[in-house]
Motif scaffolding. Structure first.
Motif, mmCIF file in Angstrom:
data_model
loop_
_atom_site.group_PDB
_atom_site.id
_atom_site.type_symbol
_atom_site.label_atom_id
_atom_site.label_comp_id
_atom_site.label_asym_id
_atom_site.label_seq_id
_atom_site.Cartn_x
_atom_site.Cartn_y
_atom_site.Cartn_z
ATOM 1 N N ARG A 56 75.168 12.922 74.896
ATOM 2 C CA ARG A 56 73.970 12.085 75.122
ATOM 3 C C ARG A 56 72.832 12.937 75.673
ATOM 4 N NH1 ARG A 56 72.011 9.621 79.474
ATOM 5 N NH2 ARG A 56 73.857 10.173 80.690
ATOM 6 N N THR A 57 73.150 13.798 76.649
ATOM 7 C CA THR A 57 72.156 14.747 77.164
ATOM 8 C C THR A 57 72.480 16.129 76.594
ATOM 9 O OG1 THR A 57 73.541 15.016 79.134
ATOM 10 C CG2 THR A 57 71.695 13.484 79.294
ATOM 11 N N PRO A 58 71.632 16.673 75.717
ATOM 12 C CA PRO A 58 71.956 17.920 75.027
ATOM 13 C C PRO A 58 72.056 19.119 75.960
ATOM 14 C CG PRO A 58 69.676 17.278 74.599
ATOM 15 C CD PRO A 58 70.321 16.128 75.311
ATOM 16 N N GLU A 59 71.412 19.051 77.133
ATOM 17 C CA GLU A 59 71.444 20.189 78.056
ATOM 18 C C GLU A 59 72.886 20.512 78.489
ATOM 19 O OE1 GLU A 59 67.577 18.251 77.992
ATOM 20 O OE2 GLU A 59 69.556 17.465 78.527
ATOM 21 N N LYS A 60 73.683 19.469 78.733
ATOM 22 C CA LYS A 60 75.085 19.694 79.143
ATOM 23 C C LYS A 60 75.877 20.349 78.017
ATOM 24 C CE LYS A 60 77.545 16.996 81.674
ATOM 25 N NZ LYS A 60 78.330 15.829 82.170
ATOM 26 N N ALA A 61 75.604 19.920 76.789
ATOM 27 C CA ALA A 61 76.290 20.517 75.639
ATOM 28 C C ALA A 61 75.886 21.982 75.476
ATOM 29 C CB ALA A 61 75.964 19.722 74.372
ATOM 30 N N GLN A 62 74.600 22.274 75.691
ATOM 31 C CA GLN A 62 74.115 23.646 75.562
ATOM 32 C C GLN A 62 74.722 24.551 76.634
ATOM 33 O OE1 GLN A 62 72.159 24.641 72.900
ATOM 34 N NE2 GLN A 62 72.807 26.638 73.679
ATOM 35 N N GLN A 63 74.937 24.007 77.825
ATOM 36 C CA GLN A 63 75.585 24.785 78.898
ATOM 37 C C GLN A 63 76.977 25.236 78.469
ATOM 38 O OE1 GLN A 63 75.592 22.284 82.375
ATOM 39 N NE2 GLN A 63 73.404 22.558 82.769
ATOM 40 N N LEU A 64 77.703 24.341 77.789
ATOM 41 C CA LEU A 64 79.049 24.695 77.336
ATOM 42 C C LEU A 64 78.998 25.784 76.269
ATOM 43 C CD1 LEU A 64 81.009 21.310 77.201
ATOM 44 C CD2 LEU A 64 80.755 22.941 79.063
ATOM 45 N N VAL A 65 78.011 25.714 75.392
ATOM 46 C CA VAL A 65 77.846 26.765 74.380
ATOM 47 C C VAL A 65 77.633 28.113 75.068
ATOM 48 C CG1 VAL A 65 76.311 27.641 72.581
ATOM 49 C CG2 VAL A 65 77.044 25.250 72.533
ATOM 50 N N GLN A 66 76.834 28.127 76.114
ATOM 51 C CA GLN A 66 76.564 29.376 76.837
ATOM 52 C C GLN A 66 77.825 29.908 77.529
ATOM 53 O OE1 GLN A 66 73.307 28.203 79.343
ATOM 54 N NE2 GLN A 66 71.818 28.216 77.668
ATOM 55 N N ILE A 67 78.623 29.003 78.104
ATOM 56 C CA ILE A 67 79.842 29.410 78.814
ATOM 57 C C ILE A 67 80.852 30.042 77.855
ATOM 58 C CG2 ILE A 67 81.903 28.513 79.994
ATOM 59 C CD1 ILE A 67 80.007 26.441 81.325
ATOM 60 N N PHE A 68 80.999 29.441 76.668
ATOM 61 C CA PHE A 68 82.056 29.868 75.746
ATOM 62 C C PHE A 68 81.563 30.779 74.626
ATOM 63 C CE2 PHE A 68 83.715 26.061 77.781
ATOM 64 C CZ PHE A 68 84.993 26.470 78.123
ATOM 65 N N HIS A 69 80.269 31.066 74.621
ATOM 66 C CA HIS A 69 79.700 31.947 73.602
ATOM 67 C C HIS A 69 80.356 33.332 73.676
ATOM 68 C CE1 HIS A 69 76.767 33.855 70.988
ATOM 69 N NE2 HIS A 69 76.604 34.789 71.906
ATOM 70 N N GLY A 70 80.764 33.852 72.540
ATOM 71 C CA GLY A 70 81.338 35.196 72.486
ATOM 72 C C GLY A 70 82.831 35.253 72.704
ATOM 73 N N LEU A 71 83.432 34.124 73.091
ATOM 74 C CA LEU A 71 84.883 34.119 73.314
ATOM 75 C C LEU A 71 85.629 34.362 72.003
ATOM 76 C CD1 LEU A 71 86.905 33.632 75.658
ATOM 77 C CD2 LEU A 71 87.033 31.255 74.908
ATOM 78 N N GLN A 72 85.097 33.811 70.939
ATOM 79 C CA GLN A 72 85.647 34.031 69.598
ATOM 80 C C GLN A 72 84.456 34.399 68.708
ATOM 81 O OE1 GLN A 72 88.874 33.735 69.618
ATOM 82 N NE2 GLN A 72 89.326 34.299 67.522
ATOM 83 N N PRO A 73 84.143 35.682 68.578
ATOM 84 C CA PRO A 73 82.887 36.114 67.952
ATOM 85 C C PRO A 73 82.659 35.557 66.545
ATOM 86 C CG PRO A 73 83.974 37.967 69.024
ATOM 87 C CD PRO A 73 84.939 36.818 69.081
ATOM 88 N N ASP A 74 83.727 35.294 65.802
ATOM 89 C CA ASP A 74 83.552 34.800 64.433
ATOM 90 C C ASP A 74 83.166 33.322 64.376
ATOM 91 O OD1 ASP A 74 84.241 37.282 63.576
ATOM 92 O OD2 ASP A 74 86.337 36.792 63.160
ATOM 93 N N ALA A 75 83.356 32.597 65.469
ATOM 94 C CA ALA A 75 83.098 31.157 65.463
ATOM 95 C C ALA A 75 81.624 30.877 65.765
ATOM 96 C CB ALA A 75 83.981 30.456 66.482
ATOM 97 N N GLU A 76 81.067 29.925 65.048
ATOM 98 C CA GLU A 76 79.672 29.513 65.241
ATOM 99 C C GLU A 76 79.638 28.326 66.192
ATOM 100 O OE1 GLU A 76 76.479 26.986 62.672
ATOM 101 O OE2 GLU A 76 77.681 28.436 61.566
ATOM 102 N N LEU A 77 78.908 28.467 67.306
ATOM 103 C CA LEU A 77 78.794 27.386 68.297
ATOM 104 C C LEU A 77 77.378 26.834 68.308
ATOM 105 C CD1 LEU A 77 81.419 28.874 69.350
ATOM 106 C CD2 LEU A 77 80.732 28.123 71.632
ATOM 107 N N SER A 78 77.272 25.505 68.404
ATOM 108 C CA SER A 78 75.952 24.880 68.508
ATOM 109 C C SER A 78 76.072 23.613 69.352
ATOM 110 C CB SER A 78 75.388 24.541 67.124
ATOM 111 O OG SER A 78 76.222 23.615 66.454
ATOM 112 N N ALA A 79 74.918 23.087 69.759
ATOM 113 C CA ALA A 79 74.898 21.911 70.628
ATOM 114 C C ALA A 79 73.731 21.013 70.266
ATOM 115 C CB ALA A 79 74.793 22.344 72.088
ATOM 116 N N GLY A 80 73.831 19.742 70.620
ATOM 117 C CA GLY A 80 72.749 18.802 70.374
ATOM 118 C C GLY A 80 73.061 17.447 70.960
ATOM 119 N N ASN A 81 72.130 16.509 70.786
ATOM 120 C CA ASN A 81 72.365 15.141 71.240
ATOM 121 C C ASN A 81 72.843 14.285 70.062
ATOM 122 O OD1 ASN A 81 70.063 14.805 69.732
ATOM 123 N ND2 ASN A 81 68.750 14.251 71.451
#
Length: 278
Positions: free
Chosen positions: A152-177
């Protein structure tokens, strides 16, 4: 007799004493497991009393997973990244080790019980709360190709993308509302919101499910949840609730404590039959 427990508030509804009782019976382990209602404002005091009295390990459920994180002397890498602890273990030196078995429980239910191969899959995760944080790392390590986190609030989703970014370099991560969701097709949609508890559903558009898709609600109930009913109406090839995840995360905790891995299929079947019988 070795002593274990589950902490929560409320806790009377917990299936954990039954699950671990069945695991102990199956594997011949001499252990006692009980449910403890901890005061909402004093998880630490309740947990400290249990471990000081000789308790060896505990599960932690709502609303104490963040309290358990703070309570732990040491954390597993997956618990640190998840920002939550659902399993505690007392070490030989008396220190408390905190882990998070939720995500591995989900992945095992998907792959072992439901026969769903995660490798290369496009995944949509609904919600950016504690339930979501606990499952992201194991999903990435299972080899998914793409993960979108919608909230519902995209900022929280974006925070998770930042936390887990690079953990699996081949995976594409994105966030939104919710409004950012369009007719992109996903092989797996996971509902990690609390909407099912109140009989609600996130505002999902049509066309999210790819051919052969699985829709999975991390909640479970006797009846299909609103999310599961939506998925069936959208033509999902497979629909499941989170009862298997509950059993599998418990099995992982049991293994951490006892170094014996229980068989889960019979326990899951007994639990499902009990749930359906009301």
């Amino acid at each position: 007799m070795d002593h274990y427990a589950v902490f929560g508030n409320p806790i009377a509804h917990s299936k954990s004493p039954q699950i671990h009782g069945w695991f102990a019976e199956q594997t011949g382990q001499q252990m006692d497991y009980r449910a403890i209602l901890a005061p909402e404002d004093d998880f630490e005091g309740s947990a400290r009393q249990f471990f000081d009295a000789g308790g060896l390990g505990a599960n932690v459920t709502v609303p104490f997973k963040l309290d358990a994180l703070v309570f732990s002397d040491q954390l597993s890498p997956r618990a640190r990244r998840a920002g939550a602890v659902n399993t505690l273990q007392k070490g030989k030196n008396g220190e408390i080790y905190g882990d998070n078995t939720d995500g591995i429980g989900l992945v095992r239910d998907l792959s072992d019980n439901l026969g769903f191969n995660l490798r290369g899959k496009r995944v949509l995760l609904l919600g950016a709360g504690g339930a979501s944080r606990g499952v992201i790392e194991p999903l990435l390590k299972a080899g998914i190709a793409r993960l979108k986190i919608a909230n519902r609030t995209p900022e929280k989703a974006q925070q998770l993308v930042q936390i887990f970014h690079g953990l699996q370099p081949d995976a594409e991560l994105s966030a939104g509302n919710w409004a950012s969701l369009n007719a992109s097709q996903y092989d797996l949609i996971l509902n990690a919101t609390s909407a099912s508890l109140s009989g609600d559903l996130p505002p999902l558009p049509d066309g999210l499910l790819a051919a052969g898709a699985l829709a999975y609600d991390l909640m479970y109930a006797r009846q299909a949840t609103p999310f599961m009913r939506w998925a069936e109406a959208q033509g999902a090839a497979q629909v499941a609730d989170g009862l298997g995840m509950l059993v599998e995360q418990a099995a992982e905790a049991f293994f951490l404590w006892r170094q014996v891995r229980p068989q889960t299929s019979g326990v899951l079947q007994r639990l499902r039959e009990q749930l359906m019988a009301g």
